[in-house]
Design an enzyme around this catalytic site. Structure first.
Site, mmCIF file in Angstrom:
data_model
loop_
_atom_site.group_PDB
_atom_site.id
_atom_site.type_symbol
_atom_site.label_atom_id
_atom_site.label_comp_id
_atom_site.label_asym_id
_atom_site.label_seq_id
_atom_site.Cartn_x
_atom_site.Cartn_y
_atom_site.Cartn_z
ATOM 1 N N TYR A 108 -1.274 0.001 11.065
ATOM 2 C CA TYR A 108 -2.120 -0.734 10.143
ATOM 3 C C TYR A 108 -0.865 -0.850 8.762
ATOM 4 O O TYR A 108 0.151 -1.761 8.716
ATOM 5 C CB TYR A 108 -2.845 -0.673 9.221
ATOM 6 C CG TYR A 108 -3.028 -0.956 7.373
ATOM 7 C CD1 TYR A 108 -3.088 -1.856 7.400
ATOM 8 C CD2 TYR A 108 -3.360 0.322 6.427
ATOM 9 C CE1 TYR A 108 -3.357 -2.248 5.524
ATOM 10 C CE2 TYR A 108 -3.454 0.258 5.222
ATOM 11 C CZ TYR A 108 -3.427 -1.647 5.893
ATOM 12 O OH TYR A 108 -3.620 -1.893 3.577
ATOM 13 N N THR A 150 0.796 -1.131 -0.285
ATOM 14 C CA THR A 150 0.232 -0.177 -0.404
ATOM 15 C C THR A 150 0.858 1.204 0.138
ATOM 16 O O THR A 150 1.943 1.424 0.053
ATOM 17 C CB THR A 150 -0.738 0.264 1.530
ATOM 18 O OG1 THR A 150 -1.278 0.982 1.568
ATOM 19 C CG2 THR A 150 -0.568 -0.686 2.420
ATOM 20 N N ASP A 151 0.811 2.690 0.021
ATOM 21 C CA ASP A 151 0.814 3.670 -0.850
ATOM 22 C C ASP A 151 1.475 4.115 1.397
ATOM 23 O O ASP A 151 1.696 4.785 1.329
ATOM 24 C CB ASP A 151 0.353 4.971 -1.034
ATOM 25 C CG ASP A 151 -1.229 5.185 -0.709
ATOM 26 O OD1 ASP A 151 -1.529 4.530 0.023
ATOM 27 O OD2 ASP A 151 -1.714 6.030 -1.482
ATOM 28 N N GLU A 152 0.445 3.712 1.770
ATOM 29 C CA GLU A 152 0.289 4.254 3.417
ATOM 30 C C GLU A 152 1.326 3.646 4.010
ATOM 31 O O GLU A 152 2.370 4.521 5.161
ATOM 32 C CB GLU A 152 -0.656 3.241 4.084
ATOM 33 C CG GLU A 152 -1.730 3.579 3.771
ATOM 34 C CD GLU A 152 -3.430 3.544 4.826
ATOM 35 O OE1 GLU A 152 -2.866 3.498 5.285
ATOM 36 O OE2 GLU A 152 -4.244 3.770 4.342
ATOM 37 N N LYS A 199 2.427 -3.093 7.198
ATOM 38 C CA LYS A 199 2.730 -3.318 5.951
ATOM 39 C C LYS A 199 3.987 -3.338 5.269
ATOM 40 O O LYS A 199 3.932 -3.781 4.924
ATOM 41 C CB LYS A 199 1.464 -2.358 5.205
ATOM 42 C CG LYS A 199 -0.403 -3.022 5.182
ATOM 43 C CD LYS A 199 -0.236 -4.606 4.685
ATOM 44 C CE LYS A 199 -0.342 -4.246 2.520
ATOM 45 N NZ LYS A 199 -0.767 -6.167 2.113
HETATM 46 P P1 NAD Z 1 -9.961 -6.995 3.001
HETATM 47 O O1 NAD Z 1 -10.257 -6.376 4.118
HETATM 48 O O2 NAD Z 1 -11.525 -6.207 2.317
HETATM 49 O O3 NAD Z 1 -10.115 -8.284 2.454
HETATM 50 C C1 NAD Z 1 -8.847 -9.195 3.170
HETATM 51 C C2 NAD Z 1 -9.033 -10.507 3.306
HETATM 52 O O4 NAD Z 1 -8.203 -11.264 3.484
HETATM 53 C C3 NAD Z 1 -10.452 -10.746 3.898
HETATM 54 O O5 NAD Z 1 -11.428 -11.924 2.498
HETATM 55 C C4 NAD Z 1 -10.091 -11.921 4.615
HETATM 56 O O6 NAD Z 1 -10.756 -13.460 5.044
HETATM 57 C C5 NAD Z 1 -8.567 -11.962 4.020
HETATM 58 N N1 NAD Z 1 -7.467 -12.815 5.264
HETATM 59 C C6 NAD Z 1 -7.617 -11.470 6.601
HETATM 60 N N2 NAD Z 1 -6.639 -12.415 7.737
HETATM 61 C C7 NAD Z 1 -6.828 -13.689 6.586
HETATM 62 C C8 NAD Z 1 -5.135 -14.625 7.411
HETATM 63 N N3 NAD Z 1 -4.204 -14.735 8.519
HETATM 64 N N4 NAD Z 1 -5.095 -16.145 5.669
HETATM 65 C C9 NAD Z 1 -6.101 -15.820 5.495
HETATM 66 N N5 NAD Z 1 -6.671 -14.786 4.843
HETATM 67 C C10 NAD Z 1 -6.875 -13.736 6.014
HETATM 68 O O7 NAD Z 1 -8.737 -6.259 1.898
HETATM 69 P P2 NAD Z 1 -8.579 -5.312 0.740
HETATM 70 O O8 NAD Z 1 -8.439 -4.226 0.375
HETATM 71 O O9 NAD Z 1 -8.770 -6.451 -0.057
HETATM 72 O O10 NAD Z 1 -7.146 -4.843 0.529
HETATM 73 C C11 NAD Z 1 -6.043 -6.954 0.022
HETATM 74 C C12 NAD Z 1 -5.031 -6.212 0.102
HETATM 75 O O11 NAD Z 1 -4.572 -5.269 -0.520
HETATM 76 C C13 NAD Z 1 -4.938 -6.135 2.020
HETATM 77 O O12 NAD Z 1 -3.524 -6.577 1.494
HETATM 78 C C14 NAD Z 1 -4.225 -4.306 2.003
HETATM 79 O O13 NAD Z 1 -3.124 -3.721 2.447
HETATM 80 C C15 NAD Z 1 -3.757 -4.307 0.202
HETATM 81 N N6 NAD Z 1 -4.181 -3.016 -0.255
HETATM 82 C C16 NAD Z 1 -5.429 -2.029 -0.298
HETATM 83 C C17 NAD Z 1 -6.060 -1.272 -0.371
HETATM 84 C C18 NAD Z 1 -7.569 -0.551 -0.571
HETATM 85 O O14 NAD Z 1 -7.787 0.054 -1.483
HETATM 86 N N7 NAD Z 1 -8.290 -0.939 -0.509
HETATM 87 C C19 NAD Z 1 -4.595 0.008 -1.570
HETATM 88 C C20 NAD Z 1 -3.725 -0.580 -1.287
HETATM 89 C C21 NAD Z 1 -3.024 -2.157 -1.430
HETATM 90 O O1 DAU Z 2 -4.385 4.014 0.585
HETATM 91 C C1 DAU Z 2 -4.530 2.309 0.537
HETATM 92 C C2 DAU Z 2 -5.157 2.346 1.871
HETATM 93 O O2 DAU Z 2 -6.710 3.063 1.656
HETATM 94 C C3 DAU Z 2 -5.202 0.747 2.067
HETATM 95 O O3 DAU Z 2 -3.984 0.148 1.850
HETATM 96 C C4 DAU Z 2 -5.947 0.737 2.952
HETATM 97 O O4 DAU Z 2 -6.327 -0.867 3.597
HETATM 98 C C5 DAU Z 2 -7.318 1.274 3.167
HETATM 99 O O5 DAU Z 2 -8.046 1.216 3.835
HETATM 100 C C6 DAU Z 2 -7.756 2.799 2.452
HETATM 101 O O6 DAU Z 2 -6.810 3.425 4.078
HETATM 102 P P1 DAU Z 2 -7.661 3.936 4.015
HETATM 103 O O7 DAU Z 2 -7.481 4.902 5.779
HETATM 104 O O8 DAU Z 2 -7.090 5.850 2.786
HETATM 105 O O9 DAU Z 2 -9.317 4.688 3.606
HETATM 106 P P2 DAU Z 2 -10.285 4.429 4.210
HETATM 107 O O10 DAU Z 2 -12.410 4.260 3.307
HETATM 108 O O11 DAU Z 2 -10.752 4.027 5.665
HETATM 109 O O12 DAU Z 2 -10.827 6.033 4.757
HETATM 110 C C7 DAU Z 2 -10.769 7.234 3.578
HETATM 111 C C8 DAU Z 2 -10.603 8.512 4.052
HETATM 112 O O13 DAU Z 2 -12.013 8.712 4.002
HETATM 113 C C9 DAU Z 2 -10.165 8.500 5.494
HETATM 114 O O14 DAU Z 2 -9.326 10.069 5.187
HETATM 115 C C10 DAU Z 2 -10.323 8.870 6.740
HETATM 116 C C11 DAU Z 2 -11.803 8.853 5.744
HETATM 117 N N1 DAU Z 2 -13.515 8.544 6.699
HETATM 118 C C12 DAU Z 2 -13.221 7.372 6.441
HETATM 119 C C13 DAU Z 2 -14.428 6.455 6.966
HETATM 120 C C14 DAU Z 2 -14.267 4.654 7.288
HETATM 121 C C15 DAU Z 2 -14.196 9.791 7.079
HETATM 122 O O15 DAU Z 2 -13.641 10.671 6.948
HETATM 123 N N2 DAU Z 2 -15.423 8.997 7.292
HETATM 124 C C16 DAU Z 2 -15.496 7.284 7.844
HETATM 125 O O16 DAU Z 2 -16.485 7.094 8.391
#
Ligand code: NAD
Ligand code: DAU
Length: 339
Positions: A153, A125-127, A157
């Site tokens: 988190y 992730t970019d985080e 990562k």
């Molecule tokens: P998500 O939370 O929707 O899905 C995670 C999945 O992993 C779930 O199906 C969960 O059951 C499974 N899981 C959790 N713990 C596990 C374990 N111990 N063993 C096996 N499976 C397990 O997450 P997402 O948003 O789809 O993110 C997927 C990946 O991409 C993550 O690694 C996250 O860090 C990365 N990522 C997410 C975003 C985003 O915007 N959502 C952006 C960049 C990177």
């Molecule tokens: O940048 C990549 C990341 O993006 C991934 O690595 C993470 O897994 C993914 O969850 C996401 O993280 P963020 O914290 O950016 O996403 P989230 O949807 O939780 O929040 C997006 C923005 O919105 C953040 O600035 C917090 C804000 N927010 C979030 C929630 C849930 C609100 O203002 N209100 C809310 O209720």
């Protein structure tokens, strides 16, 4: 080609499973998922019909189980999506983040070494880069930006990323890492901003915006992330990190207002609530490397992507209503009450 997709019952992993089954009908895709609160088997119901797909329930931190699976399947490629992914939950309970995100990565890489996997890809992730200031819009995250994390988190990562690079250097494990910006699209769990706003607005419920809604995220339609990973596992250089993002920065308030407009709902639903602790201000990816080396470019604009996403949530109410009716209610109460 036999590919293991971990975390494939979650948001991005499931989109990746569908992308791969459609794009490579000759590949076998095995999805391993522990089905935590974030994993949903109904998300994979269409994949289950495909003879080249297998679902396995299991935990990436379970060494013995992972060893058995790798021994049985002889994977060519491993793509690790499995993670605890929600920043707010990591502030409440970091333990499981360290266990799954760091130790789980180690277990998968040990099995990948032992069974001669040809490519281990870590979905990061970019985080891991921390955040950028709002008043310097010329700054972007490159692959050289120092790791500087803010939340449990992102620290977990980053820990995993460092371990992946160490396994490459020390054990010559053929690894790649992608660091993507915020995704949105179908099957996004409604604890995250975009699906939370869509689902709550549809029910005319208050929409919690942290702080003043000024924080900036760089949004990418999930399928474009899947295409980027597809390119990296096939043509990416071993040992390299690739940033993935489409120069699509929006403040949270802009995102919420766009969704409300799309749904025809009033802005009066917006409620400003106490800010997230340690809240990152701005994320912005420089995708020059993946664009130059692998020819990757995003295919979906934010306007198109938001329209598609809103339509998906309207057409698939059962999927998210099911989630909202369960344990999620307690989570929402605990996370937002009195905020
Ligand atoms: P998500 O939370 O929707 O899905 C995670 C999945 O992993 C779930 O199906 C969960 O059951 C499974 N899981 C959790 N713990 C596990 C374990 N111990 N063993 C096996 N499976 C397990 O997450 P997402 O948003 O789809 O993110 C997927 C990946 O991409 C993550 O690694 C996250 O860090 C990365 N990522 C997410 C975003 C985003 O915007 N959502 C952006 C960049 C990177
Ligand atoms: O940048 C990549 C990341 O993006 C991934 O690595 C993470 O897994 C993914 O969850 C996401 O993280 P963020 O914290 O950016 O996403 P989230 O949807 O939780 O929040 C997006 C923005 O919105 C953040 O600035 C917090 C804000 N927010 C979030 C929630 C849930 C609100 O203002 N209100 C809310 O209720």
């Amino acid at each position: 080609m036999n590919i293991l997709v971990t975390g494939g019952a979650g948001f991005i992993g499931s989109n990746f499973v569908y992308h791969m089954l459609e794009t490579y009908p000759e590949y076998r895709i095995v999805c391993l998922d522990a089905l935590t609160y974030a994993g949903n088997l109904s998300t994979l119901k269409d994949a289950m019909e495909n003879k080249n797909f297998r679902f396995v329930k299991g935990d990436i931190t379970d060494k013995e189980f992972i060893d058995g699976l790798f021994n049985e399947e002889k994977f060519d490629i491993v793509v690790n999506f499995a993670a605890e992914s929600h920043v707010d939950r990591s502030i409440e309970n970091p333990d499981v983040f360290l266990k799954t995100n760091i130790l789980g990565t180690q277990v998968l890489m040990d099995a990948s070494r032992k069974y001669g996997v040809k490519r281990y890809h870590q979905v990061s992730t970019d985080e891991v880069y921390g955040d950028l200031p709002l008043d310097q819009p010329e700054l972007f995250f490159t692959e050289e930006t120092p790791i500087h994390t803010s939340s449990p988190y992102s620290a977990s990562k980053a820990g995993a990323d460092l371990l992946v690079l160490a396994y490459h250097r020390t054990f010559k494990l053929p690894v790649t890492i992608s660091r993507c910006s915020n995704n949105y699209g179908p099957y996004h769990f409604p604890e995250k901003l975009i699906p939370l706003i869509i689902s709550r607005a549809l029910n005319d419920e208050k929409l919690p915006v942290y702080g003043m809604g000024e924080n900036v995220r760089d949004w990418l339609y999930v399928v474009d992330h899947c295409i980027a990973i597809d390119r990296i596992i096939h043509d990416g250089r071993v040992g390299e990190v690739y940033n993935v993002g489409g120069h699509n920065e929006r403040t949270n308030l802009e995102v919420v207002k766009t969704i409300l407009k799309e749904l025809g709902k009033p802005e009066s639903l917006i409620t400003f609530v106490t800010d997230r602790a340690g809240h990152d201000m701005r994320y912005a990816i420089d995708p020059t490397k993946i664009s130059n080396e692998l020819g990757w470019e995003p295919t979906t604009t934010f306007d198109e992507g938001i329209k598609k996403t809103v339509k998906w949530y309207l057409d698939n109410k059962d999927w998210w209503e099911n989630i909202l009716s369960g344990e999620y209610q307690n989570y929402f109460k605990q996370m937002y009450e009195g905020r």
